[in-house]
Design a protein around this motif. Structure first.
Motif, PDB file in Angstrom:
ATOM      1  N   VAL A 192       0.838  -1.206   0.000  1.00 48.67           N
ATOM      2  CA  VAL A 192       0.000   0.000   0.000  1.00 48.67           C
ATOM      3  C   VAL A 192       0.872   1.256   0.000  1.00 48.67           C
ATOM      4  CG1 VAL A 192      -1.662   1.333   1.364  1.00 48.67           C
ATOM      5  CG2 VAL A 192      -1.965  -1.139   1.082  1.00 48.67           C
ATOM      6  N   TRP A 193       1.902   1.248   0.819  1.00 44.99           N
ATOM      7  CA  TRP A 193       2.798   2.405   0.896  1.00 44.99           C
ATOM      8  C   TRP A 193       3.480   2.673  -0.446  1.00 44.99           C
ATOM      9  CZ3 TRP A 193       4.174   6.575   3.463  1.00 44.99           C
ATOM     10  CH2 TRP A 193       5.454   7.101   3.300  1.00 44.99           C
ATOM     11  N   ASN A 194       3.947   1.617  -1.111  1.00 46.86           N
ATOM     12  CA  ASN A 194       4.612   1.788  -2.406  1.00 46.86           C
ATOM     13  C   ASN A 194       3.652   2.212  -3.509  1.00 46.86           C
ATOM     14  OD1 ASN A 194       7.211   1.187  -1.533  1.00 46.86           O
ATOM     15  ND2 ASN A 194       6.945  -1.012  -1.835  1.00 46.86           N
ATOM     16  N   SER A 195       2.378   1.991  -3.321  1.00 43.45           N
ATOM     17  CA  SER A 195       1.399   2.401  -4.328  1.00 43.45           C
ATOM     18  C   SER A 195       1.323   3.918  -4.477  1.00 43.45           C
ATOM     19  CB  SER A 195       0.014   1.850  -3.978  1.00 43.45           C
ATOM     20  OG  SER A 195       0.027   0.431  -3.959  1.00 43.45           O
ATOM     21  N   PHE A 196       1.766   4.631  -3.456  1.00 45.59           N
ATOM     22  CA  PHE A 196       1.766   6.094  -3.545  1.00 45.59           C
ATOM     23  C   PHE A 196       2.818   6.602  -4.540  1.00 45.59           C
ATOM     24  CE2 PHE A 196      -0.558   5.769   0.420  1.00 45.59           C
ATOM     25  CZ  PHE A 196      -1.465   6.832   0.314  1.00 45.59           C
ATOM     26  N   ALA A 197       3.690   5.731  -5.016  1.00 46.91           N
ATOM     27  CA  ALA A 197       4.643   6.117  -6.058  1.00 46.91           C
ATOM     28  C   ALA A 197       4.044   5.981  -7.449  1.00 46.91           C
ATOM     29  CB  ALA A 197       5.905   5.266  -5.962  1.00 46.91           C
ATOM     30  N   ALA A 241       5.311  -1.110 -15.398  1.00 45.29           N
ATOM     31  CA  ALA A 241       6.370  -1.977 -14.869  1.00 45.29           C
ATOM     32  C   ALA A 241       6.605  -1.710 -13.387  1.00 45.29           C
ATOM     33  CB  ALA A 241       7.656  -1.768 -15.665  1.00 45.29           C
ATOM     34  N   LEU A 242       6.573  -0.440 -12.998  1.00 42.73           N
ATOM     35  CA  LEU A 242       6.731  -0.099 -11.582  1.00 42.73           C
ATOM     36  C   LEU A 242       5.583  -0.657 -10.751  1.00 42.73           C
ATOM     37  CD1 LEU A 242       8.282   1.428  -9.376  1.00 42.73           C
ATOM     38  CD2 LEU A 242       6.971   3.482 -10.010  1.00 42.73           C
ATOM     39  N   ALA A 243       4.368  -0.545 -11.273  1.00 37.16           N
ATOM     40  CA  ALA A 243       3.213  -1.084 -10.549  1.00 37.16           C
ATOM     41  C   ALA A 243       3.286  -2.604 -10.433  1.00 37.16           C
ATOM     42  CB  ALA A 243       1.921  -0.663 -11.251  1.00 37.16           C
ATOM     43  N   ALA A 244       3.721  -3.267 -11.495  1.00 40.57           N
ATOM     44  CA  ALA A 244       3.817  -4.729 -11.463  1.00 40.57           C
ATOM     45  C   ALA A 244       4.906  -5.229 -10.522  1.00 40.57           C
ATOM     46  CB  ALA A 244       4.061  -5.256 -12.877  1.00 40.57           C
ATOM     47  N   SER A 245       5.868  -4.370 -10.220  1.00 39.91           N
ATOM     48  CA  SER A 245       6.958  -4.789  -9.331  1.00 39.91           C
ATOM     49  C   SER A 245       6.595  -4.690  -7.853  1.00 39.91           C
ATOM     50  CB  SER A 245       8.198  -3.924  -9.595  1.00 39.91           C
ATOM     51  OG  SER A 245       7.986  -2.585  -9.160  1.00 39.91           O
ATOM     52  N   PRO A 297       4.157  -6.085  -5.928  1.00 37.84           N
ATOM     53  CA  PRO A 297       3.992  -7.352  -5.195  1.00 37.84           C
ATOM     54  C   PRO A 297       5.306  -8.072  -4.927  1.00 37.84           C
ATOM     55  CG  PRO A 297       2.347  -7.159  -6.927  1.00 37.84           C
ATOM     56  CD  PRO A 297       3.326  -6.055  -7.143  1.00 37.84           C
ATOM     57  N   PHE A 298       6.286  -7.888  -5.796  1.00 36.13           N
ATOM     58  CA  PHE A 298       7.575  -8.554  -5.603  1.00 36.13           C
ATOM     59  C   PHE A 298       8.446  -7.796  -4.595  1.00 36.13           C
ATOM     60  CE2 PHE A 298       6.033  -9.600  -9.830  1.00 36.13           C
ATOM     61  CZ  PHE A 298       6.151 -10.981  -9.853  1.00 36.13           C
ATOM     62  N   SER A 299       8.474  -6.469  -4.696  1.00 37.45           N
ATOM     63  CA  SER A 299       9.303  -5.687  -3.775  1.00 37.45           C
ATOM     64  C   SER A 299       8.764  -5.722  -2.349  1.00 37.45           C
ATOM     65  CB  SER A 299       9.391  -4.238  -4.257  1.00 37.45           C
ATOM     66  OG  SER A 299       8.107  -3.633  -4.288  1.00 37.45           O
ATOM     67  N   SER A 300       7.475  -5.969  -2.206  1.00 38.82           N
ATOM     68  CA  SER A 300       6.885  -6.041  -0.862  1.00 38.82           C
ATOM     69  C   SER A 300       6.836  -7.467  -0.319  1.00 38.82           C
ATOM     70  CB  SER A 300       5.465  -5.459  -0.888  1.00 38.82           C
ATOM     71  OG  SER A 300       4.642  -6.184  -1.777  1.00 38.82           O
ATOM     72  N   ASP A 301       7.331  -8.434  -1.068  1.00 36.36           N
ATOM     73  CA  ASP A 301       7.302  -9.855  -0.655  1.00 36.36           C
ATOM     74  C   ASP A 301       5.881 -10.347  -0.440  1.00 36.36           C
ATOM     75  OD1 ASP A 301      10.122  -9.895  -0.649  1.00 36.36           O
ATOM     76  OD2 ASP A 301      10.162  -9.110   1.400  1.00 36.36           O
ATOM     77  N   LEU A 302       4.948  -9.730  -1.166  1.00 37.43           N
ATOM     78  CA  LEU A 302       3.552 -10.081  -0.961  1.00 37.43           C
ATOM     79  C   LEU A 302       3.224 -11.459  -1.513  1.00 37.43           C
ATOM     80  CD1 LEU A 302       0.982  -8.822   0.227  1.00 37.43           C
ATOM     81  CD2 LEU A 302       0.456  -7.930  -2.052  1.00 37.43           C
ATOM     82  N   LEU A 303       3.851 -11.859  -2.590  1.00 36.92           N
ATOM     83  CA  LEU A 303       3.557 -13.159  -3.202  1.00 36.92           C
ATOM     84  C   LEU A 303       4.104 -14.323  -2.391  1.00 36.92           C
ATOM     85  CD1 LEU A 303       4.220 -12.279  -6.958  1.00 36.92           C
ATOM     86  CD2 LEU A 303       2.042 -12.286  -5.717  1.00 36.92           C
ATOM     87  N   ALA A 304       5.168 -14.079  -1.651  1.00 31.91           N
ATOM     88  CA  ALA A 304       5.781 -15.152  -0.869  1.00 31.91           C
ATOM     89  C   ALA A 304       5.213 -15.259   0.537  1.00 31.91           C
ATOM     90  CB  ALA A 304       7.292 -14.940  -0.790  1.00 31.91           C
ATOM     91  N   PRO A 330      -6.428  -2.419  -9.090  1.00 30.99           N
ATOM     92  CA  PRO A 330      -5.988  -1.075  -8.698  1.00 30.99           C
ATOM     93  C   PRO A 330      -4.484  -0.929  -8.832  1.00 30.99           C
ATOM     94  CG  PRO A 330      -6.569  -2.383  -6.766  1.00 30.99           C
ATOM     95  CD  PRO A 330      -6.982  -3.184  -7.964  1.00 30.99           C
ATOM     96  N   VAL A 331      -4.052   0.267  -9.093  1.00 31.06           N
ATOM     97  CA  VAL A 331      -2.644   0.624  -9.287  1.00 31.06           C
ATOM     98  C   VAL A 331      -2.151   0.129 -10.650  1.00 31.06           C
ATOM     99  CG1 VAL A 331      -0.315   0.602  -8.333  1.00 31.06           C
ATOM    100  CG2 VAL A 331      -2.273   0.479  -6.791  1.00 31.06           C
ATOM    101  N   LEU A 332      -2.280  -1.166 -10.917  1.00 27.66           N
ATOM    102  CA  LEU A 332      -1.786  -1.716 -12.178  1.00 27.66           C
ATOM    103  C   LEU A 332      -2.717  -1.400 -13.345  1.00 27.66           C
ATOM    104  CD1 LEU A 332       0.284  -3.412 -13.710  1.00 27.66           C
ATOM    105  CD2 LEU A 332      -1.019  -5.446 -13.045  1.00 27.66           C
TER     106      LEU A 332
END
Length: 299
Positions: free
Chosen positions: A127-132, A209-213, A215-222, A284-286
């Motif tokens: 959520v925090w990174n979505s503000f970018a 590309a930034l939006a798609a990243s 979930p990976f940068s937040s470790d949400l998928l793991a 959302p976002v993406l």
């Protein structure tokens, strides 16, 4: 020398001749053009060429001023959402206003944007990174129609949304005109950033590309879904900053979906307005970022 001599010889003769008023050559008020025969009451023969016709320049087209549309239900809804967000954030949101724990969390997120700190919940970090992403998407969807026919300049509110979200956008959209009927003129309506950044396909691809990243940068998928969601709900119930920021990004995501529908109609994709808005809400976002990468340019 011969001219001087002739003047000298003619001077005595001129002195004894009566003065004659000089003749004036009267010229027409305008040069002869292709319609001079018609001006005289004659029709031009078909074998006579159009004299001067190749020098005619097309008249410059002057665009009419676009007046702001009357305030309507959309403006009222934007104002109500803004007032409700402010009232809820300062009076009714969970957690304490000015809690030191919120200050420490903000400092941690600012000083360590990547990778995700171990103590930060995965969903909240997403959520925090979505503000970018979301403020940039809203800016790219808003600016093409923000130059003329608006009551307020858009730039200060869009820039402020990067830090304050809908707290900065609410006043602008409460007075904004959608401008879906009047066609846009890129030379008049597009500023530097709109023409060279936001209207380019490269910007949409980079933002997607930034939006798609995220979930990976937040470790949400793991992460474990149940543990992550319950941890996020507990954090939002105790932190006013997390609760308000989460509500804020949700409001801006709905706004972005509505702007996608509006922008699609402006670019000739009127038949796809509803599906595009629905896709932007479901993703959302993406979703809005993918739309920016695929939308046609306004020529």
């Amino acid at each position: 020398m011969r001219s001087l001599l002739a003047l000298a010889l003619a001077a005595p003769a001129v002195a004894f001749t009566p003065a004659v008023a000089p003749r004036k050559i009267v010229r027409g008020g305008r040069p002869l053009g292709p319609g001079f025969l018609k001006d005289l009451g004659f029709e031009k023969p078909s074998w006579l060429p159009d004299f001067g016709g190749g020098d005619d320049k097309p008249a410059e087209v002057q665009l009419e001023d676009v007046e702001p549309a009357p305030l309507g239900p959309t403006n009222a809804a934007a104002g109500v959402v803004f007032a409700g967000l402010v009232a809820w954030s300062f009076g009714f949101a969970p957690g304490e206003l000015g809690n030191p724990a919120d200050t420490q969390l903000i400092e941690l997120l600012v000083t360590q944007p990547v990778p995700r700190p171990e103590s930060v919940n995965e969903l909240w970090f997403a959520v925090w990174n979505s503000f970018a992403v979301v403020p940039l998407a809203i800016a790219a969807l808003t600016l093409p129609a923000a130059s003329r026919g608006q009551r307020l300049p858009a730039a200060p509110f869009l820039v402020g949304s990067a830090a304050f979200g809908y707290f900065a956008l609410g006043p602008y959209f409460s007075a904004r005109s959608a401008r879906t009927e009047a066609p846009l003129a890129p030379d008049e309506d597009f500023g530097f950033f709109t023409r060279n950044v936001f209207e380019t396909r490269a910007f949409g691809v980079a933002l997607a590309a930034l939006a798609a990243s995220i979930p990976f940068s937040s470790d949400l998928l793991a992460a474990d879904p149940s543990t992550t969601i319950s941890g996020f709900l507990d954090l939002a119930a105790s932190s006013r900053f997390v609760a308000v920021a989460s509500a804020d990004i949700g409001i801006m995501s709905v706004l972005a979906a509505l702007l996608v529908s509006e922008d699609a109609a402006r670019r000739g994709w009127d038949a796809y307005r509803v599906p595009l808005a629905a896709a932007s809400l479901l993703l959302p976002v993406l979703g809005p970022s993918l739309y920016l990468a695929a939308r046609p340019r306004i020529e």
